[in-house]
Every structure is written in C-alpha cells, then in structure tokens.
Design an enzyme around this catalytic site. Structure first.
Site, PDB file in Angstrom:
ATOM      1  N   ARG A   1      -0.190  -2.384  -6.861  1.00  0.00           N
ATOM      2  CA  ARG A   1      -0.532  -3.574  -5.611  1.00  0.00           C
ATOM      3  C   ARG A   1      -1.616  -4.526  -6.446  1.00  0.00           C
ATOM      4  O   ARG A   1      -1.432  -5.623  -6.356  1.00  0.00           O
ATOM      5  CB  ARG A   1      -1.271  -2.873  -4.603  1.00  0.00           C
TER       6      ARG A   1
ATOM      7  N   TYR B   1      -9.500 -10.506  -6.973  1.00  0.00           N
ATOM      8  CA  TYR B   1      -8.495 -10.747  -7.893  1.00  0.00           C
ATOM      9  C   TYR B   1      -8.847 -11.773  -8.840  1.00  0.00           C
ATOM     10  O   TYR B   1      -8.011 -12.233  -9.557  1.00  0.00           O
ATOM     11  CB  TYR B   1      -6.854 -10.862  -7.304  1.00  0.00           C
TER      12      TYR B   1
ATOM     13  N   LYS C   1      -2.388  -2.001   7.872  1.00  0.00           N
ATOM     14  CA  LYS C   1      -3.521  -1.461   8.604  1.00  0.00           C
ATOM     15  C   LYS C   1      -3.523  -1.693  10.091  1.00  0.00           C
ATOM     16  O   LYS C   1      -3.151  -2.852  10.337  1.00  0.00           O
ATOM     17  CB  LYS C   1      -4.691  -1.699   7.750  1.00  0.00           C
TER      18      LYS C   1
ATOM     19  N   HIS D   1      -4.032  -8.723   3.916  1.00  0.00           N
ATOM     20  CA  HIS D   1      -5.526  -8.876   4.031  1.00  0.00           C
ATOM     21  C   HIS D   1      -6.110  -9.607   5.170  1.00  0.00           C
ATOM     22  O   HIS D   1      -5.868 -10.994   5.462  1.00  0.00           O
ATOM     23  CB  HIS D   1      -6.374  -9.454   2.749  1.00  0.00           C
TER      24      HIS D   1
ATOM     25  N   ARG E   1       0.645  -1.260  -0.064  1.00  0.00           N
ATOM     26  CA  ARG E   1      -0.091   0.100   0.057  1.00  0.00           C
ATOM     27  C   ARG E   1       0.986   1.184  -0.086  1.00  0.00           C
ATOM     28  O   ARG E   1       1.866   1.176   0.369  1.00  0.00           O
ATOM     29  CB  ARG E   1      -0.856   0.072   1.399  1.00  0.00           C
TER      30      ARG E   1
ATOM     31  N   HIS F   1      -1.994   2.368  -5.790  1.00  0.00           N
ATOM     32  CA  HIS F   1      -2.524   1.043  -5.582  1.00  0.00           C
ATOM     33  C   HIS F   1      -2.840   0.081  -6.938  1.00  0.00           C
ATOM     34  O   HIS F   1      -2.742  -0.959  -6.715  1.00  0.00           O
ATOM     35  CB  HIS F   1      -3.903   1.403  -5.142  1.00  0.00           C
TER      36      HIS F   1
END
Length: 298
Positions: free
Chosen positions: A247, A279, A172, A270, A148, A244
């Site tokens: 990514r 994806y 995150k 994730h 990210r 992004h």
C-alpha cells in the site's frame, strides 16, 4: 458500574454510534481490559466511575515498561475516549486522563519497495499449486489497488466491476469507496477466479468472498502476513515488510510519477490529507524535476 459492563457498553457504542472498524474496536477493548486487570490487582474496589488520575498514572508507568511509545500513545488515546464516553453517559464528571500527555512521536516514514523488488517477489511465487495463482493475484491486488489487508480479505466477487475499471472496497468505519483497477491486475484476479478458485470446495457463507483458503473459507489477515513474509524470505529481501508495504509502495510510486496528492488520498480512503502527506518523502531529484516542469519561473 462494573468493568465488564462498562467495556461491553463502550464496545457497542464504538460499533453502532461511531461505526468504527472491528479491528479498531477490538484494540480499544483490549486496552481497557488491561486497565481493568491492573485495577483488579491494585484496588479491586475501584469502579470505572471512581478511577482517579493517580491510579491511571501508575498504570501507564507500569505498562510503559513492556510496550513501545507508539503503543503507549494508542493506549492513552483509547482510554481517553473511554472516559469521555463515561462522561457522555453521565457516569463521571471529569476525565482522569485530561492532564496526562501521550509520548511525543516522530513521524515514521513507511517502508517501500522498488518496482524491481515487487517483481522479484511476484516471480518467487510457486505457480505449480492452486494457492500460487491466488497468492499472485493477492500481491498484484495489494500493490495495484493500494488496499489495506483488512480490505483485501473482505473483497467480494460482487464488488468487482471490471467492465467499468473499478472495485468497491469497504474501508475503515465501514465506509465504501470505489478504487480504480488496471487491466494488468484484473488479468491475474480473473485467472485465479475463473481457472483455480472454481475447483475449491467453497463453504456456502464464503461463496462471494474472492480470496479463499484451501478449505474454501475466507483468508485471515494473519495468513496474508505469512504469505508476504515467506516470499520476502525466499528472495532474501533485506527489508522488514508486511502487506501494508505494498500500500505504501502504491502511493509512493504514484506520487513519484506525478499523481495528484488529493487523488491518492481518495484511492487510499484517507479521511484527512495530512495522513496522505506522509508519502511526500521523495528524493530531491524528483522534487527538482517537479519544480522545473511545473513552476512558471522555471
């Protein structure tokens, strides 16, 4: 309870108790400020404890004229969390957003770049100045590690474990993860770090930050966006890309070449496999080849 006090307490709760990333906390805070500003004009006597469903419906209707559905959904989600917090702290008994539904959003497939397009972007970087080698290392790191943009700007020299083939990333919610890094990407980071970064007048508080601006300070997220946009314009790329996008391309190319979805989930950081499943927008040719190669009846 005054609005400013409630917002400050909620912000503290998100940071300390829930450990959310600064960008996420800031977005929550701004959304609640929008509500507070609306109420100050609509009915200044309404405190956070007294806001009712009718007022919130009126606010959401007014703001829906100026923001898109995705932003509306995030706004409603943030406000629901805010009023849940007030219930948790015994300021309220009910959540006035309980019966208010978010807009239904279709799953938007992320834009991706082909390997040729990525090569063109890299080749368009001007290596005649100091920032050129930095920018090349940045693009190669975004694509080579699937980071990210917030993870990239926070990347530290002390987080590079090239001898083990990994870098440590703070994702995150301040969650750490180890991301594998190939020797190709390592090469461009090392060139920048050892031959160009050392000539910068580095500010003391940023000495461990890997990617620096020309003043020796940490790069901003906005600067990374600018670098990417300028490169896209330079090669006349007919796609609307951002940091992004690299990514997304990282994950898509891994999946197309047979990587396990669970492994990609770990590398991207994730929490849920559902997020990674976006994806799976592969072309039918690839899906057919997977069936032929891996199914026992093929």
């Amino acid at each position: 309870m005054k609005w400013q006090e409630a917002i400050q307490d909620f912000t503290y709760y998100l940071k300390i108790e829930r450990g959310l990333a600064d960008n996420t906390v800031q977005n929550y805070r701004l959304d609640i400020l929008k509500l507070a500003n609306y109420i100050s004009e609509y009915n200044a006597t309404l405190t956070p404890e007294l806001v009712d469903e009718e007022t919130l419906q009126s606010f959401i209707y007014s703001i829906s004229k100026v923001i898109n559905e995705r932003s509306q959904a995030r706004l409603i989600s943030g406000l629901k969390s805010f009023f849940d917090y007030l219930i948790f702290e015994d300021y309220r008994k009910t959540n006035p957003l309980e019966l208010i539904e978010s807009p239904r959003l279709g799953r938007r497939l992320p834009d991706t770049l082909s390997t040729d397009e990525i090569d063109q972007l890299v080749e368009a970087i001007d290596l005649s100045h100091l920032q050129g080698h930095r920018n090349k290392a940045i693009i190669e790191t975004l694509y080579g590690c699937g980071l990210r943009v917030s993870e990239l700007v926070e990347l530290k020299i002390s987080d590079l474990f090239f001898e083990k083939g990994f870098i440590k990333v703070i994702g995150k919610g301040n969650k750490e993860r180890l991301v594998p890094i190939n020797t190709y990407t390592q090469k461009f980071i090392s060139i920048y770090k050892e031959e160009f970064r050392i000539h910068l007048n580095q500010q003391s508080e940023f000495k461990d930050i890997l990617f620096l601006n020309r003043r020796g300070a940490q790069l901003t997220r906005a600067m990374i966006f600018t670098i990417v946009k300028q490169l896209a314009k330079k090669i006349n790329l007919q796609k609307n890309i951002s940091p992004h996008t690299f990514r997304h391309s990282f994950a898509t190319h891994l999946l197309e070449n047979g990587a396990n979805l669970r492994v990609i989930q770990q590398m991207l950081g994730h929490e849920s496999i559902t997020t990674t499943e976006i994806y799976m927008h592969l072309d039918k040719t690839h899906l057919k080849s997977v069936l032929e190669n891996y199914h026992p009846r093929a």
